[in-house]
Design a protein around this motif. Structure first.
Motif: not given
Length: 539
Positions: A473-474, A479-480, A493-495, A503-506
């Motif tokens: 994340q940092a 997230r992953g 990745p988780n998403q 990924p959706a949150d990258a």
């Protein structure tokens, strides 16, 4: 704009040019509205016309009220009222970012594809057209700017307060007022900030440890206490900024110059900020005395919370040399901050080499990059325009055809990613938008992935080494799971990936593909930089 007029001195008092002290004719009818003696304008107690205009010597109500201004300080009349005495301050506010919204307008036009850069353009909230981007601003965003009349959105609580020009900050909120004349003050409470600054980056909420969440958490075993704001938004209670814990109000840090201006030359609010962490905790600026005091801020000397002495030395900010008049320098070298709003005082902890070693490895990092505890992050949004519906237009101040709706999802309130700002510093970023947007004028749906630098105002203990050097994340990967496989790092990745392959949150991936940013010159970490961060600790 109406011309500004200087006050003139008469019998030891400032009065408006061409206006001599009048009788209390206004108060013959409006006695409950007499000025309180604590009001800084109490010397005008017998001169209602100085602020409200009108015809003080008129013999009847109609003539007396001719040309009267009931709410002096709204920006459509400030030049005739506040601006007759507070000439520079009024001009700065009218030209400043809280009125023009220049950065917000230019960024919105850029992200919708209507202009090439987010930092150039003639954007002003009071000069919007009717393009898709300007329509979004008219229907969703323009309620906050100071040029609006003072009004309430959704609730009578201060968090719903909008507009009001000078009164937005210097008059108490409606629910705090008694039956008499409002008492104006330079001591601005956090409630005056919360109406506008609890949206977008949600800094007012973050500072108080309130994180906005979506309704689905009501069905989960949520770890933090939940509650609702007066406007109905669901929030969780989480870490609040250490300065909030210490009782500091917004104006204990933010100076006159970064709030009121001059900010007209800046593109974004973050550019206009005067104060920095080092100004209190590691100030290496030359000290000043009263003799060095800037002429535009001389009035502050009458507000010192400690004994006045011409030889006393004061701190100044590094960016604009603004005196920090509420910080007392003691003979032993210690610094004491006197709280402007909540009263009392407390020692300022100095930056020490033991806790912040000057090893050369972290020179590019800002203080908040390591000390930010969490930031609000929304990784999913869809906006849709329906020309058949009506919606309130905050510029026209009436309902007009066309309505924007939006949905959001994938909301998190945790550690934000790092990136590089336009000056080369490593700072925290949040998703400015990861969204799809539809408009009937377009042939297809737009997809945008933009991140924005943000100082979330959630300061606390510094991150550990692992929190940055081993955190996907940092680094902006999302997230992953990070794994070291032989000579290379692998991220799972988780998403799921979105249209652009990230990924959706990258913010970025290990190959260096990244989303864009809302600031010219700002960017995600490069693939090389990510590898250096990962390899700084043994695998």
């Amino acid at each position: 704009m109406t011309a500004f007029f200087k006050p003139v001195l008469w019998a030891g008092f400032f009065v408006l040019a061409g206006v001599l002290p009048a009788s209390a004719a206004c108060l013959d009818c409006h006695q409950p509205h007499a000025l309180d003696e604590s009001d800084p304008h109490a010397f005008l107690a017998q001169q209602c016309q100085a602020c409200h205009l009108g015809e003080v010597d008129a013999a009847n109500r109609e003539d007396a009220h001719a040309g009267m201004i009931s709410s002096p300080g709204w920006l459509d009349n400030a030049a005739e009222t506040c601006g007759t005495c507070h000439v520079d301050e009024t001009r700065h506010v009218v030209e400043g970012l809280m009125h023009s919204g220049r950065g917000m307008v230019n960024v919105t036009r850029h992200t919708v594809g209507e202009q090439d850069r987010p930092d150039q353009g003639d954007g002003r909230l009071d000069g919007l057209g009717h393009t898709p981007a300007d329509s979004i601003l008219r229907k969703h965003c323009a309620s906050c700017h100071l040029g609006q009349p003072q009004h309430q959105m959704t609730t009578e609580d201060p968090i719903g307060s909008r507009g009001g020009g000078c009164l937005a900050c210097h008059a108490p909120h409606e629910t705090q007022r008694g039956q008499g004349h409002v008492t104006l003050s330079a001591t601005v409470s956090d409630q005056s900030c919360s109406g506008c600054h609890s949206r977008s980056g949600r800094i007012a909420l973050n500072y108080a440890g309130l994180a906005e969440v979506d309704a689905h958490v009501l069905d989960e075993n949520h770890p933090n206490p939940l509650g609702r704001l007066p406007d109905g938004r669901l929030v969780e209670s989480t870490h609040r900024d250490v300065h909030h814990q210490a009782g500091l109000a917004c104006i204990d840090c933010h100076t006159t110059r970064d709030v009121m201006g001059p900010t007209g030359q800046f593109n974004h609010g973050s550019d206009a900020v005067d104060i920095q962490c080092a100004d209190c905790h590691d100030n290496r600026q030359p000290r000043i005395t009263e003799a060095d005091w800037p002429s535009d801020l001389r009035g502050q000397l009458g507000r010192l919370p400690f004994e006045r002495d011409p030889q006393r030395r004061f701190l100044t900010t590094e960016r604009r040399s603004t005196p920090l008049w509420h910080i007392e320098l003691r003979a032993d070298g210690s610094k004491i901050l006197h709280r402007k709003v909540n009263g009392g005082s407390l020692p300022i902890p100095p930056l020490t080499e033991a806790s912040h070693p000057d090893d050369g490895h972290h020179d590019r990092l800002t203080c908040s990059t390591c000390h930010t505890q969490w930031a609000p992050q929304c990784h999913g949004c869809h906006m849709d325009y329906d020309p058949e519906k009506e919606q309130f237009d905050h510029v026209a101040r009436e309902f007009t055809p066309g309505s924007w709706s939006d949905q959001r999802w994938n909301v998190h309130n945790d550690a934000p990613p790092m990136g590089v700002d336009s000056e080369g510093h490593i700072v925290t970023f949040v998703p400015g938008m990861i969204r799809t947007i539809d408009h009937p004028d377009w042939e297809q749906t737009q997809f945008r992935r933009y991140f924005a630098p943000l100082s979330p105002h959630t300061i606390g203990p510094a991150r550990s080494c692992e929190d940055c050097h081993r955190s996907s994340q940092a680094l902006g990967l999302g997230r992953g799971t990070l794994e070291h496989n032989g000579d290379e790092w692998v991220f799972n990745p988780n998403q799921a990936d979105l249209q652009d392959g990230l990924p959706a949150d990258a913010f970025v991936d290990l190959e260096g593909r990244s989303g864009r940013t809302t600031r010219a010159g700002a960017r995600a970490l490069t693939a090389e930089e990510i590898q250096r961060v990962l390899n700084a600790l043994p695998p």
